[in-house]
Design an enzyme around this catalytic site. Structure first.
Site, PDB file in Angstrom:
ATOM      1  N   GLY A  40     -85.469  -2.661 -41.169  1.00  0.00           N
ATOM      2  CA  GLY A  40     -85.385  -3.572 -40.008  1.00  0.00           C
ATOM      3  C   GLY A  40     -85.748  -3.133 -38.617  1.00  0.00           C
ATOM      4  O   GLY A  40     -85.363  -1.818 -38.403  1.00  0.00           O
ATOM      5  N   CYS A  86     -81.608  -5.049 -44.101  1.00  0.00           N
ATOM      6  CA  CYS A  86     -81.072  -4.547 -43.034  1.00  0.00           C
ATOM      7  C   CYS A  86     -81.091  -2.997 -43.555  1.00  0.00           C
ATOM      8  O   CYS A  86     -81.076  -2.848 -44.861  1.00  0.00           O
ATOM      9  CB  CYS A  86     -79.813  -4.847 -42.488  1.00  0.00           C
ATOM     10  N   ASN A 140     -75.556  -5.361 -45.017  1.00  0.00           N
ATOM     11  CA  ASN A 140     -76.830  -5.670 -45.244  1.00  0.00           C
ATOM     12  C   ASN A 140     -76.828  -6.899 -46.284  1.00  0.00           C
ATOM     13  O   ASN A 140     -76.137  -6.937 -47.536  1.00  0.00           O
ATOM     14  CB  ASN A 140     -77.573  -4.484 -46.076  1.00  0.00           C
ATOM     15  N   GLY A 141     -77.290  -8.054 -45.977  1.00  0.00           N
ATOM     16  CA  GLY A 141     -77.458  -9.257 -46.851  1.00  0.00           C
ATOM     17  C   GLY A 141     -77.125 -10.414 -46.043  1.00  0.00           C
ATOM     18  O   GLY A 141     -77.465 -10.741 -44.955  1.00  0.00           O
ATOM     19  N   TYR A 195     -91.155  -4.534 -52.457  1.00  0.00           N
ATOM     20  CA  TYR A 195     -91.759  -4.135 -50.933  1.00  0.00           C
ATOM     21  C   TYR A 195     -90.860  -3.656 -50.233  1.00  0.00           C
ATOM     22  O   TYR A 195     -91.245  -2.484 -49.203  1.00  0.00           O
ATOM     23  CB  TYR A 195     -92.143  -5.469 -50.478  1.00  0.00           C
TER      24      TYR A 195
HETATM   25  P1  AMP Z   1     -97.647 -13.326 -45.861  1.00  0.00           P
HETATM   26  O1  AMP Z   1     -98.611 -12.659 -45.047  1.00  0.00           O
HETATM   27  O2  AMP Z   1     -96.530 -14.087 -45.352  1.00  0.00           O
HETATM   28  O3  AMP Z   1     -98.263 -13.587 -47.200  1.00  0.00           O
HETATM   29  O4  AMP Z   1     -96.661 -11.594 -46.309  1.00  0.00           O
HETATM   30  C1  AMP Z   1     -97.166 -10.883 -47.462  1.00  0.00           C
HETATM   31  C2  AMP Z   1     -97.443  -9.783 -46.598  1.00  0.00           C
HETATM   32  O5  AMP Z   1     -96.339  -9.291 -45.927  1.00  0.00           O
HETATM   33  C3  AMP Z   1     -97.625  -8.523 -47.647  1.00  0.00           C
HETATM   34  O6  AMP Z   1     -98.868  -7.715 -47.356  1.00  0.00           O
HETATM   35  C4  AMP Z   1     -96.289  -7.734 -47.554  1.00  0.00           C
HETATM   36  O7  AMP Z   1     -96.549  -6.434 -47.672  1.00  0.00           O
HETATM   37  C5  AMP Z   1     -95.678  -8.034 -46.383  1.00  0.00           C
HETATM   38  N1  AMP Z   1     -94.304  -8.576 -46.580  1.00  0.00           N
HETATM   39  C6  AMP Z   1     -93.826  -9.043 -47.650  1.00  0.00           C
HETATM   40  N2  AMP Z   1     -92.425  -9.543 -47.417  1.00  0.00           N
HETATM   41  C7  AMP Z   1     -92.224  -9.401 -46.187  1.00  0.00           C
HETATM   42  C8  AMP Z   1     -91.101  -9.471 -45.134  1.00  0.00           C
HETATM   43  N3  AMP Z   1     -89.979  -9.905 -45.845  1.00  0.00           N
HETATM   44  N4  AMP Z   1     -91.091  -9.193 -44.104  1.00  0.00           N
HETATM   45  C9  AMP Z   1     -92.355  -8.552 -43.506  1.00  0.00           C
HETATM   46  N5  AMP Z   1     -93.427  -8.281 -44.375  1.00  0.00           N
HETATM   47  C10 AMP Z   1     -93.274  -8.640 -45.733  1.00  0.00           C
END
Ligand code: AMP
Length: 493
Positions: free
Chosen positions: A28, A2, A103-104, A267
């Protein structure tokens, strides 16, 4: 994960919270809220709703709130559905008006809620773990016979640290008293603070001798926008209390054993922020350089380096420079395509993918592509993008991830689900490549990765299973995960 923000000392506190929160929208998108306190009328104003900040909160109403302190929150739910009653800020009225954001994630929620009910008859109205924290803090502020002062706050937070396990950065508005900020003893989630001198106009409106306004936020970019200076990260286990009259109290509680989450740099955080004093953008460049040296050693050959928009851009640029391979942005993201749930068939969903992400076919056809992404979580994004590139004529598509293999859940605020859902868990590189239809998969080397953070001992439990808190509650957390329906299954889709 968040985004949180807190402002105290300026009559524009509500407005500044709104603007600052806008800089944290990426943290978020499920819901947003602002709680403001007017010390002249002793009243709280609360605006919150589901959705993005601009739709959840009326900008006009916020402009009109004459508050000298305010809290803001933008939510990314990792547990439970995104429900109206769970939206932060939350508030209670005993022992006095308390508003709170965090946040957490708390890992021992069951234990804490049982204790609150049995010992304090405090029943809960939401599924939000912040409510537990707020009640524990309130109990701490009631306990003992001493009057309200900083020592009393320290004792209350100290006992909260003993009761509550997890990763949390939090802000509390104490009506008529001030604003309290604290981080868990591992400092897993980020939070910075800064101050700025009040303008003449602000001083006149305040009708007091206040000289400075203070602000807290998840990321430095929010405070920079608002003109706050001397921006610093709170230490792990540090608490800061700013009285309404501007007096600042600071104390180091707990052990100060920082384990900041590495995924902030990978990320989560915005590229223009500094987390624990390390530039997110610059570290992403270093990730790219480190990946390049690992790939160079394999003697694999590529025609172009392609970033998965947007996070991986700096890493992909550094990787292309270091491997001397042209950088091409051939995946074009449609900024205006919103997620839609009315597309039920697979054919419809395929169309949606194309609507959200299109390909510059002319640059892709016949090429051996090295795709760069920040992470592979469930593998959905990489699999779909690889398919899309191959449908557009790519000769081969390999993928390089700046984050080492994610094989274990996160319990501190990031939606890394059960091990079964994590595509890299239990697979060799070859098996993983097969699962996502990549020609090769390259990962950042873990030791190299750790060394890039220099003196910081980051939490990378999702990669090495070294969890910074007790692990006896983690099975319950995994079960909650199974029931969770995230609204942000992966980056692009
Ligand atoms: P996935 O498609 O599940 O393998 O997620 C990896 C992709 O989603 C990468 O392109 C990241 O940039 C993005 N990503 C990674 N972690 C998250 C997250 N917690 N929430 C939303 N997007 C994410």
């Amino acid at each position: 994960m968040c985004g949180i923000i807190g402002i105290i000392g300026t009559p524009n506190a509500a407005k500044e919270s709104y603007l600052g929160l806008m800089m944290l929208q990426h943290r978020g998108q499920d819901s947003a809220g602002i709680l403001a306190y007017d010390k002249n009328t002793h009243t709280f104003s609360l605006e919150k709703n589901l959705g993005h900040i601009s739709s959840a909160i009326s900008e006009q109403k916020i402009q009109e709130i004459p508050a000298a302190s305010a809290l803001g929150h933008t939510r990314y739910s990792t547990i439970g559905k995104a429900l109206l009653k769970d939206i932060q800020p939350l508030h209670i009225n005993y022992p006095f008006g308390i508003g709170m954001v965090h946040n957490g994630n708390i890992v021992n929620t069951e234990e804490v809620s049982k204790k609150l009910i049995a010992e304090n008859q405090r029943f809960l109205f939401t599924n939000n773990d912040l409510e537990l924290m707020m009640n524990i803090l309130a109990e701490g502020l009631i306990a003992g016979k001493t009057d309200f002062n900083f020592d009393k706050i320290k004792t209350a937070v100290q006992s909260l640290y003993q009761e509550i396990q997890g990763g949390y950065s939090s802000l509390t508005l104490l009506a008529g008293k001030g604003m309290l900020a604290f981080k868990d003893p591992n400092g897993i989630r980020p939070m910075v603070w800064g101050k700025r001198e009040l303008t003449l106009e602000e001083k006149e409106k305040n009708q007091s001798s206040l000289q400075f306004a203070y602000a807290f936020a998840s990321e430095s970019n929010a405070l920079q926008l608002l003109g706050y200076e001397n921006i610093q990260e709170l230490a792990a286990g540090e608490i800061i209390f700013i009285e309404e009259n501007g007096k600042v109290h600071q104390a180091q509680l707990g052990e100060n054993r920082p384990r900041p989450c590495m995924f902030e740099w990978i990320y989560f955080a915005n590229a223009d922020s500094k987390i624990w004093n390390k530039s997110v953008y610059q570290l992403r460049l270093k990730f790219g350089q480190a990946l390049a040296s690992s790939i160079q050693a394999t003697e694999a050959q590529f025609d172009i380096v392609v970033p998965v928009p947007d996070t991986s851009r700096p890493s992909a640029i550094a990787l292309s420079e270091n491997l001397n391979i042209p950088y091409r942005e051939v995946l074009i993201k449609n900024r205006y395509a919103q997620r839609t749930f009315i597309l039920n068939s697979q054919k419809d969903r395929d169309k949606m993918i194309k609507l959200k992400l299109s390909v510059v076919k002319e640059e892709v056809a016949g090429k051996n592509i090295l795709l760069v992404d920040d992470s592979i979580v469930r593998g959905t994004t990489s699999k779909r993008i690889i398919k899309l590139l191959k449908q557009n004529g790519a000769a081969s598509v390999s993928i390089a991830s700046t984050c080492p293999p994610i094989i274990s859940p996160c319990f501190y605020g990031i939606d890394f689900p059960t091990p079964q859902e994590l595509v890299a868990s239990g697979k060799s590189l070859k098996e993983l490549a097969l699962a996502i239809d990549a020609d090769h998969v390259f990962y950042m080397d873990i030791e190299k990765f750790k060394s890039l953070f220099e003196e910081l001992n980051t939490c990378m439990a999702c990669v090495d299973k070294d969890y910074p808190t007790q692990t006896n509650h983690l099975d319950t957390m995994i079960n909650k995960r199974v029931q969770h329906e995230p609204s942000h299954l992966s980056g692009i889709y």
